[in-house]
Write a protein that holds these residues in place. Structure first.
Motif, PDB file in Angstrom:
ATOM      1  N   GLN A   1       0.837  -1.198   0.000  1.00 13.52           N
ATOM      2  CA  GLN A   1       0.000   0.000   0.000  1.00 13.52           C
ATOM      3  C   GLN A   1       0.877   1.255   0.000  1.00 13.52           C
ATOM      4  N   GLN A   2       0.464   2.221  -0.810  1.00 15.82           N
ATOM      5  CA  GLN A   2       1.158   3.514  -0.853  1.00 15.82           C
ATOM      6  C   GLN A   2       0.097   4.612  -0.695  1.00 15.82           C
ATOM      7  N   ILE A   3       0.403   5.638   0.077  1.00 15.68           N
ATOM      8  CA  ILE A   3      -0.544   6.754   0.224  1.00 15.68           C
ATOM      9  C   ILE A   3      -0.102   7.893  -0.680  1.00 15.68           C
ATOM     10  N   GLN A   4      -1.003   8.240  -1.618  1.00 13.56           N
ATOM     11  CA  GLN A   4      -0.696   9.304  -2.573  1.00 13.56           C
ATOM     12  C   GLN A   4      -1.524  10.547  -2.254  1.00 13.56           C
TER      13      GLN A   4
ATOM     14  N   GLY B   1      14.926   8.555   7.545  1.00 15.86           N
ATOM     15  CA  GLY B   1      15.095   9.412   6.373  1.00 15.86           C
ATOM     16  C   GLY B   1      13.746   9.923   5.903  1.00 15.86           C
ATOM     17  N   ALA B   2      13.787  10.744   4.861  1.00 13.78           N
ATOM     18  CA  ALA B   2      12.550  11.234   4.249  1.00 13.78           C
ATOM     19  C   ALA B   2      12.127  10.211   3.203  1.00 13.78           C
ATOM     20  N   LEU B   3      11.089   9.466   3.548  1.00  9.96           N
ATOM     21  CA  LEU B   3      10.705   8.330   2.701  1.00  9.96           C
ATOM     22  C   LEU B   3       9.225   8.431   2.337  1.00  9.96           C
ATOM     23  N   ASP B   4       8.858   7.667   1.299  1.00  2.41           N
ATOM     24  CA  ASP B   4       7.458   7.700   0.871  1.00  2.41           C
ATOM     25  C   ASP B   4       6.570   6.983   1.880  1.00  2.41           C
ATOM     26  N   TRP B   5       5.306   7.442   1.901  1.00  2.00           N
ATOM     27  CA  TRP B   5       4.325   6.871   2.824  1.00  2.00           C
ATOM     28  C   TRP B   5       3.840   5.528   2.288  1.00  2.00           C
ATOM     29  N   GLN B   6       4.587   4.493   2.609  1.00  2.00           N
ATOM     30  CA  GLN B   6       4.232   3.156   2.157  1.00  2.00           C
ATOM     31  C   GLN B   6       4.913   2.154   3.086  1.00  2.00           C
TER      32      GLN B   6
ATOM     33  N   GLY C   1       7.739  11.798   4.024  1.00  2.00           N
ATOM     34  CA  GLY C   1       8.103  12.497   5.262  1.00  2.00           C
ATOM     35  C   GLY C   1       9.040  11.649   6.099  1.00  2.00           C
ATOM     36  N   GLY C   2       9.244  12.085   7.324  1.00  2.00           N
ATOM     37  CA  GLY C   2      10.163  11.394   8.210  1.00  2.00           C
ATOM     38  C   GLY C   2       9.653  10.002   8.566  1.00  2.00           C
ATOM     39  N   ILE C   3      10.488   9.010   8.370  1.00  2.00           N
ATOM     40  CA  ILE C   3      10.124   7.610   8.645  1.00  2.00           C
ATOM     41  C   ILE C   3      11.303   6.929   9.331  1.00  2.00           C
ATOM     42  N   VAL C   4      10.983   6.032  10.245  1.00  2.00           N
ATOM     43  CA  VAL C   4      11.993   5.128  10.787  1.00  2.00           C
ATOM     44  C   VAL C   4      11.697   3.746  10.230  1.00  2.00           C
TER      45      VAL C   4
END
Lengths: 336, 336
Positions: free
Chosen positions: A4-7, A93-98, A71-74
């Protein structure tokens, strides 16, 4: 394998709605040479992201419609084609919401946790903590005995900013929006808590600051801050971190209220907008200091953690409704 | 012997009127040991004096009702009981609004005119010139090629501030309220002049600043400045010298307009109120520099001089009606 990816479905005009976010199924890419695949553990939702959803000129590129939010993700490394990172390493890092990101090993930073929860890299030991640090120490510069007021005081930035001011011997007053938050910030050591939703807010704030205000750490803007300006003392400092009350104005709607110029001249106030990135050269020192006082237990923090990628839109919207105490996070998966 | 003295008759609510000023006949005192009697040559009217007519807490003590008004005056010593000053010396100081003042020799400063008109001690080489200098150079810090906007650009402070920015290689845009003032500031070397009374002001300002605004020297506040905020560039500086549009608000009337916080964060702007007195430690250097460039003809200034003590109230009110070009003064008597 898919995920799943949030666009960004469409740019919100005013408050984000279900029309703002789109859940799409996309492929999990295999890492190429120098890359890693990482599994999202914690995803950070932050007020500044609202700005990126609009296409107005700003300090960061706007998100693109039909592309993933970011955004910011761990995250935890699950596959590695890089000798810099190994499976099991925890990175940020700044990563995609998925659920999974496949990126160059150099685009993320490996966490040295020293026993801290990895989520702290998105809060007290990440962008919000550093924001509080630079705003309070590099612009606010509170002195012993001064009165410091922090708005959004129960939030990820405000709760740290207030505690940092206390460490300098200031008297710290927090502005919050609920009884629960009043209690929370008092538990952090704030001297006074004032609820802006109370009818008597203006007079309560004045009473809480009998010697005026020397530093106002601005997170919220709007009517709340309009009550602060008349209380500013000579040579007061106002680090302007955000103005969350105005982030969801509709197109053409203006943020109208008290003009500040008269107050700034009368009391010779410095009001300064800033971003954490402006202080990049000082990250190392600030991080070391924050990290030390977190480990020693001198700095307290709270996290409001939602569960599951599907909760991201609600968690994001919750920021603007004042739902969270401390850092608002979404736990997307568990570390192995 | 008696003389005329201008007293504060009552505190104005809103615009000063004939009820604000009282002309009283008072005695001219004889100087005692260490004192001098000085004859007022030029009397300065300045916007900040409006604040002292109210009893609100401010950076200077309010004027007292039934007591003389007071401000910057250039005067000539006519009697001396001090070995520090001789008859014929020209001095400046904060003196009462009357024809003669009898004061301690130490409370005034002897002028070394080097051929300049004594009136310059109240303008380009006095408080307004120094205000422009510190606001522009210590807070605005214009860099070569940057765009600087000055409001109240034809006034005593604005006209100098703009020229000082030009000296640093900035592109300077002035905001004024008449065609005559447009022409005036262009004659001073301003690159562009925009009239805030034109219906197309907002778009004209935008056109005059195609690369945005790096420094905004704020004198006026109000609707005019509301149009400036969206044009501020990253790391712009806003020295706030005054907000003359708001000085005559009635009691309870608020200065309402565009809130600035959103703009300050987005562009990381520093907005700072200041008074000339905040830079006391730098007076000597600033005075020397201003004095040099005035003598060399590199800094141009204008004075609007009214004649006679009875014209003081009108001259003062004229400041708020935008009547003056350059420094607004009243010549009360002529040097012998």
């Amino acid at each position: 394998m898919n995920q799943q990816q949030i666009q960004l479905k469409s740019r919100p005009d005013g408050w984000p709605t279900t029309e703002t976010f789109d859940f799409k199924e996309v492929e999990i890419e295999e890492p190429k040479q120098g890359e890693v695949s990482v599994k999202t553990l914690y995803l950070s939702v932050d007020p500044y992201m609202r700005g990126r959803m609009s296409d107005a000129k700003s300090y960061v590129e706007p998100f693109e419609v039909g592309k993933p939010l970011n955004g910011g993700i761990v995250a935890e490394v699950v596959k590695s084609e890089s000798d810099q990172l190994a499976v099991g390493d925890v990175v940020t890092g700044a990563l995609d919401w998925q659920e999974y990101n496949t990126v160059s090993a150099e685009s993320v930073r490996k966490l040295n946790l020293h026993g801290a929860s990895p989520s702290t890299a998105l809060g007290v030991l990440g962008m919000p903590g550093l924001t509080a640090y630079f705003g309070m120490y590099h612009i606010g510069e509170p002195q012993k005995g001064e009165t410091v007021v922090v708005s959004g005081a129960a939030g990820a930035v405000g709760s740290i900013a207030g505690q940092l001011a206390k460490r300098k011997g200031a008297r710290v007053v927090g502005i919050v929006g609920s009884k629960e938050k009043e209690d929370y910030i008092k538990s952090l050591g704030f001297d006074e808590a004032v609820n802006y939703k109370d009818e008597s807010f203006a007079s309560a704030l004045k009473e809480a600051c009998p010697d005026g205000i020397d530093v106002y750490f601005e997170n919220v803007g709007g009517d709340v801050s309009d009550q602060v300006w008349p209380l500013l003392n000579t040579f007061a400092r106002v680090p302007v971190c955000g103005a969350i009350s105005a982030y969801n104005l509709e197109q053409g709607e203006q943020d109208i209220g008290a003009r500040v110029q008269g107050f700034l001249v009368k009391s010779r106030v410095k009001m300064q907008g800033f971003l954490v990135g402006d202080f990049r050269d000082h990250y190392r020192d600030a991080y070391a200091e924050l990290s030390g006082i977190v480990q020693s237990g001198e700095l307290t923090f709270e996290e409001t953690i939602h569960q599951g990628l599907d909760k991201v839109p609600d968690a994001f919207l919750g920021l603007f409704k004042g739902e969270n105490i401390g850092k608002q996070l979404v736990q997307v998966s568990e570390s192995k």
